[in-house]
Motif scaffolding. Sequence first.
Motif, PDB file in Angstrom:
ATOM      1  N   SER A  33     -23.342   1.157  29.516  1.00 46.16           N
ATOM      2  CA  SER A  33     -24.747   1.048  29.126  1.00 46.16           C
ATOM      3  C   SER A  33     -25.069  -0.287  28.461  1.00 46.16           C
ATOM      4  CB  SER A  33     -25.116   2.166  28.142  1.00 46.16           C
ATOM      5  OG  SER A  33     -24.965   3.432  28.719  1.00 46.16           O
ATOM      6  N   ASP A  34     -26.293  -0.710  28.663  1.00 45.13           N
ATOM      7  CA  ASP A  34     -26.825  -1.936  28.076  1.00 45.13           C
ATOM      8  C   ASP A  34     -28.176  -1.583  27.463  1.00 45.13           C
ATOM      9  OD1 ASP A  34     -26.363  -5.159  28.554  1.00 45.13           O
ATOM     10  OD2 ASP A  34     -28.479  -4.648  28.385  1.00 45.13           O
ATOM     11  N   VAL A  35     -28.441  -2.075  26.269  1.00 45.61           N
ATOM     12  CA  VAL A  35     -29.727  -1.826  25.614  1.00 45.61           C
ATOM     13  C   VAL A  35     -30.285  -3.154  25.131  1.00 45.61           C
ATOM     14  CG1 VAL A  35     -30.943  -0.667  23.738  1.00 45.61           C
ATOM     15  CG2 VAL A  35     -29.049   0.497  24.891  1.00 45.61           C
ATOM     16  N   ASP A  36     -31.447  -3.507  25.614  1.00 49.83           N
ATOM     17  CA  ASP A  36     -32.097  -4.760  25.233  1.00 49.83           C
ATOM     18  C   ASP A  36     -33.518  -4.460  24.773  1.00 49.83           C
ATOM     19  OD1 ASP A  36     -33.127  -7.262  24.914  1.00 49.83           O
ATOM     20  OD2 ASP A  36     -32.637  -7.987  26.924  1.00 49.83           O
ATOM     21  N   PRO A  37     -33.789  -4.541  23.471  1.00 47.25           N
ATOM     22  CA  PRO A  37     -35.138  -4.240  22.983  1.00 47.25           C
ATOM     23  C   PRO A  37     -36.235  -5.090  23.611  1.00 47.25           C
ATOM     24  CG  PRO A  37     -33.573  -4.222  21.155  1.00 47.25           C
ATOM     25  CD  PRO A  37     -32.846  -4.748  22.362  1.00 47.25           C
TER      26      PRO A  37
ATOM     27  N   SER B 180     -20.604  14.256  35.538  1.00 46.20           N
ATOM     28  CA  SER B 180     -20.308  14.680  34.177  1.00 46.20           C
ATOM     29  C   SER B 180     -20.519  13.547  33.186  1.00 46.20           C
ATOM     30  CB  SER B 180     -18.861  15.186  34.094  1.00 46.20           C
ATOM     31  OG  SER B 180     -18.560  15.597  32.789  1.00 46.20           O
ATOM     32  N   LEU B 181     -19.991  12.362  33.495  1.00 46.27           N
ATOM     33  CA  LEU B 181     -20.147  11.225  32.588  1.00 46.27           C
ATOM     34  C   LEU B 181     -21.598  10.789  32.481  1.00 46.27           C
ATOM     35  CD1 LEU B 181     -17.046  11.139  32.729  1.00 46.27           C
ATOM     36  CD2 LEU B 181     -17.214   8.638  32.811  1.00 46.27           C
ATOM     37  N   LEU B 182     -22.322  10.859  33.603  1.00 46.72           N
ATOM     38  CA  LEU B 182     -23.731  10.451  33.556  1.00 46.72           C
ATOM     39  C   LEU B 182     -24.535  11.396  32.675  1.00 46.72           C
ATOM     40  CD1 LEU B 182     -25.801   8.439  34.609  1.00 46.72           C
ATOM     41  CD2 LEU B 182     -26.145   9.925  36.596  1.00 46.72           C
ATOM     42  N   ALA B 183     -24.294  12.695  32.781  1.00 45.18           N
ATOM     43  CA  ALA B 183     -25.013  13.648  31.926  1.00 45.18           C
ATOM     44  C   ALA B 183     -24.692  13.394  30.459  1.00 45.18           C
ATOM     45  CB  ALA B 183     -24.641  15.071  32.313  1.00 45.18           C
ATOM     46  N   SER B 184     -23.425  13.148  30.146  1.00 48.60           N
ATOM     47  CA  SER B 184     -23.047  12.863  28.754  1.00 48.60           C
ATOM     48  C   SER B 184     -23.670  11.568  28.273  1.00 48.60           C
ATOM     49  CB  SER B 184     -21.521  12.798  28.636  1.00 48.60           C
ATOM     50  OG  SER B 184     -20.930  14.052  28.924  1.00 48.60           O
ATOM     51  N   THR B 185     -23.773  10.581  29.163  1.00 51.84           N
ATOM     52  CA  THR B 185     -24.398   9.311  28.793  1.00 51.84           C
ATOM     53  C   THR B 185     -25.873   9.503  28.497  1.00 51.84           C
ATOM     54  OG1 THR B 185     -22.811   8.041  30.114  1.00 51.84           O
ATOM     55  CG2 THR B 185     -24.913   6.983  29.600  1.00 51.84           C
ATOM     56  N   LEU B 186     -26.573  10.283  29.319  1.00 50.76           N
ATOM     57  CA  LEU B 186     -27.981  10.544  29.059  1.00 50.76           C
ATOM     58  C   LEU B 186     -28.166  11.223  27.707  1.00 50.76           C
ATOM     59  CD1 LEU B 186     -29.136  11.771  32.601  1.00 50.76           C
ATOM     60  CD2 LEU B 186     -29.471   9.507  31.580  1.00 50.76           C
ATOM     61  N   GLU B 187     -27.274  12.158  27.375  1.00 51.92           N
ATOM     62  CA  GLU B 187     -27.353  12.804  26.062  1.00 51.92           C
ATOM     63  C   GLU B 187     -27.141  11.796  24.945  1.00 51.92           C
ATOM     64  OE1 GLU B 187     -24.431  15.888  26.411  1.00 51.92           O
ATOM     65  OE2 GLU B 187     -25.913  17.379  27.058  1.00 51.92           O
ATOM     66  N   ALA B 188     -26.218  10.850  25.154  1.00 49.28           N
ATOM     67  CA  ALA B 188     -25.993   9.816  24.142  1.00 49.28           C
ATOM     68  C   ALA B 188     -27.222   8.921  23.994  1.00 49.28           C
ATOM     69  CB  ALA B 188     -24.771   8.980  24.525  1.00 49.28           C
ATOM     70  N   HIS B 189     -27.895   8.640  25.097  1.00 47.83           N
ATOM     71  CA  HIS B 189     -29.114   7.837  25.029  1.00 47.83           C
ATOM     72  C   HIS B 189     -30.205   8.580  24.250  1.00 47.83           C
ATOM     73  CE1 HIS B 189     -28.037   5.322  28.872  1.00 47.83           C
ATOM     74  NE2 HIS B 189     -27.226   5.092  27.863  1.00 47.83           N
ATOM     75  N   VAL B 190     -30.303   9.869  24.463  1.00 49.28           N
ATOM     76  CA  VAL B 190     -31.275  10.660  23.711  1.00 49.28           C
ATOM     77  C   VAL B 190     -30.957  10.617  22.224  1.00 49.28           C
ATOM     78  CG1 VAL B 190     -32.141  12.987  23.295  1.00 49.28           C
ATOM     79  CG2 VAL B 190     -31.827  12.178  25.641  1.00 49.28           C
ATOM     80  N   ALA B 191     -29.686  10.799  21.887  1.00 49.38           N
ATOM     81  CA  ALA B 191     -29.270  10.777  20.482  1.00 49.38           C
ATOM     82  C   ALA B 191     -29.549   9.424  19.834  1.00 49.38           C
ATOM     83  CB  ALA B 191     -27.790  11.122  20.370  1.00 49.38           C
ATOM     84  N   GLU B 192     -29.575   8.374  20.629  1.00 42.64           N
ATOM     85  CA  GLU B 192     -29.854   7.030  20.131  1.00 42.64           C
ATOM     86  C   GLU B 192     -31.349   6.812  19.918  1.00 42.64           C
ATOM     87  OE1 GLU B 192     -28.690   3.048  19.026  1.00 42.64           O
ATOM     88  OE2 GLU B 192     -27.633   4.965  19.201  1.00 42.64           O
TER      89      GLU B 192
END
Length: 403
Positions: A318-322, A352-364
């Motif tokens: 993942s990459d996050v750029d404001p 499985s990893l994509l679903a967990s990643t989406l959950e991590a994005h939500v938590a962020e």
Amino acid sequence: MPDDQPAETATLTSGVAATAAAATADTADTAVGAPATPPPVVVGRGEAAEGVGIGTADRPVRERVTAPDVVASPEPVAGVTWRPLTLDDLVPLHALCARMGSVDHPDRGHALEVVRDDLTSPGIDLVRDSIVGVDAEGRFVAWGLSHLGPTRVSLVRVGVPGGVDPGRRGEGLGRRLLDWQRVRGEQHLATCDEVLPAGLVTDVEEDALATRAAFRRAGFDESRWWTELRRDLTEPIERVALDPAVRLVTMTDEWVEATRQARNDAFRDHWGSQPTSEERWGRMVGAGTFRQDLSLLAVARPLDDPEAAEQVVAFVLSDVDPEDWAALGRRCAYVEYVGVRRSWRGRHLAQSLLASTLEAHVAEGLEVTVLDVDSVSPTGALGLYDRAGFVAARRSATVVRAY
């Protein structure tokens, strides 16, 4: 475009973080003859990138390309003069890319770091491989690169990104820029001994009709189509159980090289993909926008050697750029890579990893996840993302002038 492309979920651009790569056309110069609507998309089946993956070649590139010893700067036009770029030009070049992006892809960010990455790519010689057009007031109005990729396994690639300020299109700047890029690119190709397909390569948005017409007239073909997908994180996320043969970890420094090796294995059968070098990989994971804490890995011992050390067998990075957030209107993350080693496919690891990643994005606290995918991915990626709740937002094409 980086030398190892795709920067995939199976993509040839880095999606939200991409610098404006097309827009080399001039509106008035190219509107005549441009189709009113996009032509039907005709694409072939995904080709393997091992050996020769894009076309064929039976002679060294240097025997197929003739180029002059000296590449002249474009002629001055409409009060604009030309010179090479330097690293001192980052701020005004970033401003030009932002102006271009506001028209050519208004819902993507225009990060300064991406512009810096373009100008410091491995092997680039800014004096010979870059050009900028400057008006009488010192304002940048056009720019371009013609850069030979250092990784040449299945393709000898010269990247030709660039563009023209929307306010100065129709004055002949784009045509002169593209002519310079072609000649400098041919000069690069004329030095290459590889018996491989070769081409000048860049990307263009589907709805940039005038730009697409300009590339066609310059001998470029629309060789591959890519779809940008978005996932609304306010919608429910369906979990997918992780295969018990692997364990889930968050990416840390100890897994950086193992993930690169997994990436190179996973994308050997993707169109246009070149192995990612250690240098290029280090630049990506070392970027200020790359998020190890939001990048998930499945690790396990090799199937054929249960006594060996664990290796990365699947990954979502993942990459996050404001800077993207204002353009898109929501807090977003970009998925740089989704991949599974070929020997581990069929176990639903990507899901499985994509679903967990989406959950991590939500938590962020993020609101949307974005990625790009090859429209004819050999791994069935579009079906994977459809099931995960992604929807298509836009398309772009890789255009290639082949030699």
